[in-house]
Design an enzyme around this catalytic site. Structure first.
Site, short mmCIF file in Angstrom:
data_model
loop_
_atom_site.label_atom_id
_atom_site.label_comp_id
_atom_site.label_asym_id
_atom_site.label_seq_id
_atom_site.Cartn_x
_atom_site.Cartn_y
_atom_site.Cartn_z
N HIS A 82 0.79 -1.23 0.00
CA HIS A 82 0.00 0.00 0.00
C HIS A 82 0.82 1.29 0.00
O HIS A 82 0.28 2.36 -0.29
CB HIS A 82 -0.93 0.01 1.21
CG HIS A 82 -2.28 0.58 0.93
ND1 HIS A 82 -2.51 1.62 0.05
CD2 HIS A 82 -3.50 0.26 1.42
CE1 HIS A 82 -3.79 1.90 0.01
NE2 HIS A 82 -4.43 1.11 0.83
N TYR A 117 -14.16 5.02 9.62
CA TYR A 117 -13.30 5.53 8.56
C TYR A 117 -13.78 4.98 7.23
O TYR A 117 -14.03 3.78 7.09
CB TYR A 117 -11.86 5.06 8.83
CG TYR A 117 -10.82 5.46 7.80
CD1 TYR A 117 -9.91 6.48 8.07
CD2 TYR A 117 -10.71 4.80 6.57
CE1 TYR A 117 -8.93 6.84 7.16
CE2 TYR A 117 -9.75 5.16 5.65
CZ TYR A 117 -8.85 6.17 5.94
OH TYR A 117 -7.89 6.53 5.03
N SER A 148 -12.43 5.40 3.21
CA SER A 148 -11.42 6.00 2.34
C SER A 148 -12.08 6.65 1.13
O SER A 148 -13.10 6.18 0.62
CB SER A 148 -10.40 4.97 1.88
OG SER A 148 -11.03 3.91 1.20
N THR A 188 -5.53 10.04 -0.74
CA THR A 188 -6.84 9.80 -0.12
C THR A 188 -7.16 10.85 0.94
O THR A 188 -6.27 11.52 1.45
CB THR A 188 -6.89 8.41 0.57
OG1 THR A 188 -5.92 8.37 1.62
CG2 THR A 188 -6.65 7.30 -0.43
#
Length: 573
Positions: A287, A401, A403, A414
């Site tokens: 990531h 959360y 994204s 993001t």
């Protein structure tokens, strides 16, 4: 989310472009630092997966056939990208005008310095694609304190893992042309025919280690004479993982593609293309270098190309080439310290994976089509279901959360959408705690309020007007300049909102079967979901502190209740 953009938003974007560019100059480094300085293992803590739907032609799901076709399609994408011929990512506000062959032909005739204005006139807005170069020939290298992103775009070979063994062979010739599909097929067939036992000390476990531990062990690997061999791993176009077992069900698929048994993945590669014995395929990606938007574009193109214009058929015969000469099996020199390190990594890996639960549901009563007729945001309904589910299961609402891509900006990555709000809290309590006190119309009204506010939050996040990245950057700058942190950052509420018990992400595509990731906190849920035309899918992970199966039952109940309310029915307690 981008369909909420407006022209006024776009004008705002350009007014702040200079400031945004300066901000990004100072911000990109800190954002990379956030990933690269993290010392936790990247498997589970950072790396997600997306699984492909099967090839519509069932006979093409043979492992060798699909591996060959997907490899060729991936290299076709690489060639198109590097030749500058990959169609840009564009958000079309009026696709009837801009997303047409005629417009694309016309815009190619316009000088590049003016083509942006031509696109603007028909409400077509280019999105940032700066992450794409890291898709190929890239690896995250473990280093003490801070890892390094490495890319060598001159390398021409593919890395293949099978039974914990490493193989490489060229997929591009000296002129940069793709090797023939029959040769690639022959080399993969040769690898699949290797009946040697699995290695006693599978090196891949090291990529699942604490990053400082792995950095120290990697230096020992280099000192033991493995530098050139490691270079071949690091510089490979990508990593193809061939598994020796079929997929049993969706839960087994998620465990396999998210972590598997640790022997047949190189978690540090920009992405692993995984193909199981029955042809089930997925992309598992690191990531730090990029986000789901770039990976999804690659994912969609590979699926489309490999299924619509496959390089080989199930009847195709491999080339009569000497694969034993073309395919190199990599051998690593391991001393006692390295063997001890691999053994310790395996023990940690196995212990951690035993604590992870994954489960999924498919809600078949309706999806995007029905919700849009109700004038509700499909994403807001899914997020509201998660709020209701957690309230029902644990009696409270928690930090959530979601994204959101900021690719509308140069080098955008993001921002965070914060789905939990006073509107979702009020609506959730009405459905869960006192449904009999509210008519179907009142419940519909509350859902509509949630939808409108969620749409506003989504638009703000996509346009760089969220607060999470802003506060992150200010905190980073304060620390860098030795400034005492403002009281806001020391407030327990700030810590609480950043302890994201519900971590959620959605990537909808006809090519995606299922996707997922692990929770971001020990007492959290990792929620991958998608709202399809006529159904809703949800894939949830948890550690021992939470019950994923029970949570999904509560999600199912929440969706049933909301659909009942939308249809004017009373809510069943």
């Amino acid at each position: 989310m981008l369909n909420l953009f407006t022209v006024s938003n776009f004008i705002f974007r350009n007014c702040v472009h200079f400031c945004c560019s300066f901000f990004i100059f100072t911000f990109l480094g800190p954002w990379f630092d956030m990933y690269l300085t993290a010392r936790d293992p990247i498997v589970l803590n950072f790396n997600p997966f997306m699984a492909f739907n099967p090839d519509p032609k069932s006979e093409y799901n043979d492992q060798l056939t699909r591996a060959t076709n997907m490899t060729v399609s991936a290299i076709r994408f690489l060639k198109t990208l590097r030749a500058g011929l990959l169609e840009p990512e564009v958000f079309h506000l009026n696709p009837a005008k801009s997303d047409t062959d005629i417009f694309k032909k016309l815009i190619r005739l316009v000088p590049s310095s003016l083509s942006w204005y031509g696109a603007y006139l028909v409400n077509a807005y280019p999105l940032d694609m700066s992450q794409y170069f890291r898709l190929f020939n890239s690896t995250r290298l473990p280093r003490p304190s801070r890892d390094e992103l490495f890319t060598d775009d001159k390398a021409r070979h593919l890395l293949v893992l099978r039974k914990g063994h490493f193989y490489v062979f060229d997929v591009l010739d000296h002129d940069g042309n793709i090797m023939s599909a029959s040769e690639i097929q022959a080399h993969l067939k040769y690898i699949l025919s290797d009946n040697g036992p699995a290695p006693e000390f599978p090196l891949a476990y090291l990529t699942s280690e604490n990053r400082d531990t792995w950095a120290e062990l990697r230096q020992k690997l280099v000192s033991s004479g493995n530098e050139e061999t490691l270079r071949k791993v690091d510089s490979a176009v990508f990593c193809l993982c061939l598994d020796d077992f079929p997929i049993k069900d969706l839960v087994h698929l998620s465990h396999t593609m998210l972590h598997s048994d640790g022997t047949n993945r190189w978690f540090d590669k920009s992405f692993n293309l995984i193909i199981a014995k029955d042809g089930t395929a997925a992309v598992h990606f690191e990531h730090a270098w990029g986000d789901g938007v770039a990976v999804l574009r690659f994912f969609n193109e590979v699926f489309k190309d490999s299924t619509q214009t496959p390089a080989i058929t199930p009847q195709s015969q491999p080339a009569s080439t000497d694969s034993s000469a073309a395919v190199q099996k990599l051998n690593f020199k391991l001393n006692d310290a390295l063997k001890t390190g691999i053994r310790a990594a395996k023990e940690k890996f196995d212990a951690t994976m035993k604590t992870l639960t994954i489960d999924c549901i498919q809600f078949q009563r309706g999806g995007k089509e029905f919700l849009k007729k109700q004038k509700l945001s499909p994403d807001s309904v899914a997020q509201l279901a998660f709020q209701m589910a957690f309230l029902r299961q644990y009696g409270q609402t928690v930090a959530t959360y979601e994204s959101c891509s900021t690719a509308a900006f140069k080098h955008g990555r993001t921002e965070t959408i914060r789905p939990a709000s006073i509107f979702t809290k009020r609506c959730s309590e009405a459905f869960v705690r006192e449904p009999s006190k509210h008519s179907a119309g009142e419940l519909q009204q509350m859902m509509a309020e949630c939808s409108r506010y969620h749409g506003q939050l989504t638009k703000e996040a996509a346009m760089g007007q969220g607060f999470d990245r802003h506060l992150f950057a200010l905190r980073y700058l304060a620390a860098a300049k030795g400034i005492v942190l403002p009281e806001l950052y020391l407030d327990p509420a700030y810590a609480q909102i950043n302890h994201n018990i519900l971590s959620t992400s959605t990537l909808a595509s006809p090519a995606v079967n299922i996707g997922g990731f692990a929770p971001v906190v020990p007492d959290g849920f990792g929620i991958g979901y998608a709202v399809h035309d006529n159904w809703i899918g949800c894939n949830v992970s948890s550690y021992k502190g939470r019950n994923a199966r029970e949570f999904l039952q509560c999600v199912q109940k929440a969706l049933e209740d909301m659909f009942d309310a939308m249809e004017g029915k009373s809510i069943k307690t």
